[in-house]
Write a protein that holds these residues in place. Sequence first.
Motif, short mmCIF file in Angstrom:
data_model
loop_
_atom_site.label_atom_id
_atom_site.label_comp_id
_atom_site.label_asym_id
_atom_site.label_seq_id
_atom_site.Cartn_x
_atom_site.Cartn_y
_atom_site.Cartn_z
N GLY A 274 9.29 9.46 3.95
CA GLY A 274 8.06 8.39 4.17
C GLY A 274 7.53 8.23 2.90
N GLU A 275 6.10 8.36 3.01
CA GLU A 275 5.27 7.87 1.97
C GLU A 275 4.53 9.31 1.33
OE1 GLU A 275 2.48 4.51 1.82
OE2 GLU A 275 0.72 6.23 1.55
N ILE A 276 4.56 9.42 0.06
CA ILE A 276 3.94 10.65 -0.54
C ILE A 276 2.95 9.98 -1.51
CG2 ILE A 276 4.46 12.70 -2.15
CD1 ILE A 276 7.39 12.49 -0.96
N ARG A 277 1.99 10.76 -1.62
CA ARG A 277 0.74 10.53 -2.62
C ARG A 277 0.53 12.09 -3.28
NH1 ARG A 277 -2.56 6.03 -1.65
NH2 ARG A 277 -1.70 4.79 0.36
N MET A 278 0.38 12.08 -4.68
CA MET A 278 0.12 13.30 -5.21
C MET A 278 -0.73 12.85 -6.75
SD MET A 278 3.64 15.60 -5.38
CE MET A 278 2.78 16.64 -6.46
N ALA B 182 4.63 7.22 -3.77
CA ALA B 182 6.03 7.00 -3.54
C ALA B 182 6.46 6.80 -2.21
CB ALA B 182 6.50 8.35 -3.96
N VAL B 183 6.84 5.36 -2.14
CA VAL B 183 7.34 5.13 -0.58
C VAL B 183 8.88 5.16 -0.62
CG1 VAL B 183 6.86 2.95 1.18
CG2 VAL B 183 5.27 3.80 -0.50
N ASN B 184 9.20 5.69 0.48
CA ASN B 184 10.84 5.80 0.58
C ASN B 184 11.46 5.27 1.63
OD1 ASN B 184 11.16 8.57 -1.56
ND2 ASN B 184 9.38 8.84 -0.31
N HIS B 185 12.76 4.64 1.28
CA HIS B 185 13.52 4.14 2.33
C HIS B 185 14.84 4.45 2.17
CE1 HIS B 185 10.10 1.13 2.90
NE2 HIS B 185 9.97 1.33 1.46
N LEU C 118 18.67 6.63 -1.44
CA LEU C 118 17.37 6.62 -1.44
C LEU C 118 16.66 5.69 -2.26
CD1 LEU C 118 15.26 8.16 0.37
CD2 LEU C 118 15.22 9.95 -1.38
N LEU C 119 16.11 4.72 -1.46
CA LEU C 119 15.42 3.84 -2.58
C LEU C 119 13.86 4.24 -2.42
CD1 LEU C 119 17.16 0.76 -0.84
CD2 LEU C 119 17.66 1.96 -2.81
N ILE C 120 13.14 4.48 -3.73
CA ILE C 120 11.92 4.91 -3.77
C ILE C 120 10.80 3.66 -4.61
CG2 ILE C 120 10.36 6.69 -4.25
CD1 ILE C 120 12.78 8.37 -4.53
N ASP C 121 10.07 3.47 -3.85
CA ASP C 121 9.05 2.56 -4.53
C ASP C 121 7.78 3.41 -5.15
OD1 ASP C 121 10.80 0.25 -3.91
OD2 ASP C 121 9.54 0.12 -1.99
N ASN D 260 10.95 1.16 -9.52
CA ASN D 260 11.93 1.53 -8.27
C ASN D 260 12.72 2.60 -8.80
OD1 ASN D 260 11.45 -1.95 -8.11
ND2 ASN D 260 10.49 -0.67 -6.13
N CYS D 261 12.97 3.27 -8.03
CA CYS D 261 14.10 4.20 -8.13
C CYS D 261 15.21 4.39 -7.23
CB CYS D 261 13.33 5.69 -8.42
SG CYS D 261 14.35 7.22 -8.10
N VAL D 262 16.39 4.62 -7.42
CA VAL D 262 17.60 4.87 -6.54
C VAL D 262 18.34 6.03 -6.78
CG1 VAL D 262 19.67 3.64 -5.81
CG2 VAL D 262 17.87 2.09 -6.95
N GLN D 263 18.27 6.47 -5.78
CA GLN D 263 19.19 7.80 -5.91
C GLN D 263 20.31 7.85 -4.89
OE1 GLN D 263 16.19 11.64 -6.23
NE2 GLN D 263 17.79 11.94 -7.97
#
Length: 238
Positions: free
Chosen positions: A151-155, A164-167, A175-178, A191-194
Amino acid sequence: MPWYTDFFTDLANSFWRGAVPPDMTINEIDFVTDLTDLAPGSRVLDAPCGSGRHSLELARRGFSVTGVDISTEALQHARSTDSDVRWIQADLHDLGRLDLTADLAICMGNSFGYLDHAANQRLLADLAAAAPTLVIDYGCAAEAILPHPPGEIRMTAGGVDMIAVNHYDATQARLLIDFTFTRGERTQQANCVQHVYTAGELTRILHSAGYRHVDRYADTDRTAFGLGSHRLLILARR
C-alpha cells in the motif's frame, strides 16, 4: 529509457543513505562473508553498488572490490570516500561487456528485478560468467509481498521525506511504485518498477544461468525462507 536511469538523484539517494543504519550493513556483510567463507583479498563484484555501502564495508575488511552502478550521484558519493574500491559507471544491461571477473558477486539492497524479464535472465547469466558464487538480497519475492501488499508508505530519512504508493500489476507480475521525495522546497516525483518472482522461479532462472546449487534464507540469521518472509536472501554457486 529504463526508469532507473534518472531515478537515483541526490534526493532519492540521500533518503536511502539515511534509511539504512550502519549495523544493518555490517550484519549483511557478516552474512555474506560467513556464508561464502572467502578470505580477505578475494575479489568481489558489487552490482549494482549504489552509494557503495556494501562495497566500502567489504573493502574495509580487506577484500578487493569492484562496484558498478549507473547513478552519477551515487558514484560521486562513493568516490568521495577514502577507499581502494574500483568504481565503474555502467548500466547493468552492459555488465557482460565489461569482462569483469571475481570470486564473488553480490546484488544487494533489493536491487534485483529492475530490468525486464529477458534482461534479468541475462544479468544473472552475466553474473554467473563473472563469478562462481553469487549472493542476492531480494525484497520483492512473491512470497514476501503478496500476502501483505504494502500500500502506501511514508518515511523520513537523510533529511528527505518519502511517500511511496505501491500497486501490483498482476498481468506482468510487477510492483509499480510511485515515489515522492521532498526536502525543503525541492520535490522529486518518480516511478519505480520491480519484477516479482517466486523463490522457485528465481531458483530455476539461476539454474539456467549456470548456478548448480541455490540456497534460500529469510534473513541474515539464516532462517529458512517461506511464505510471509519479508526478504529473500539467496546463495548461488556454480
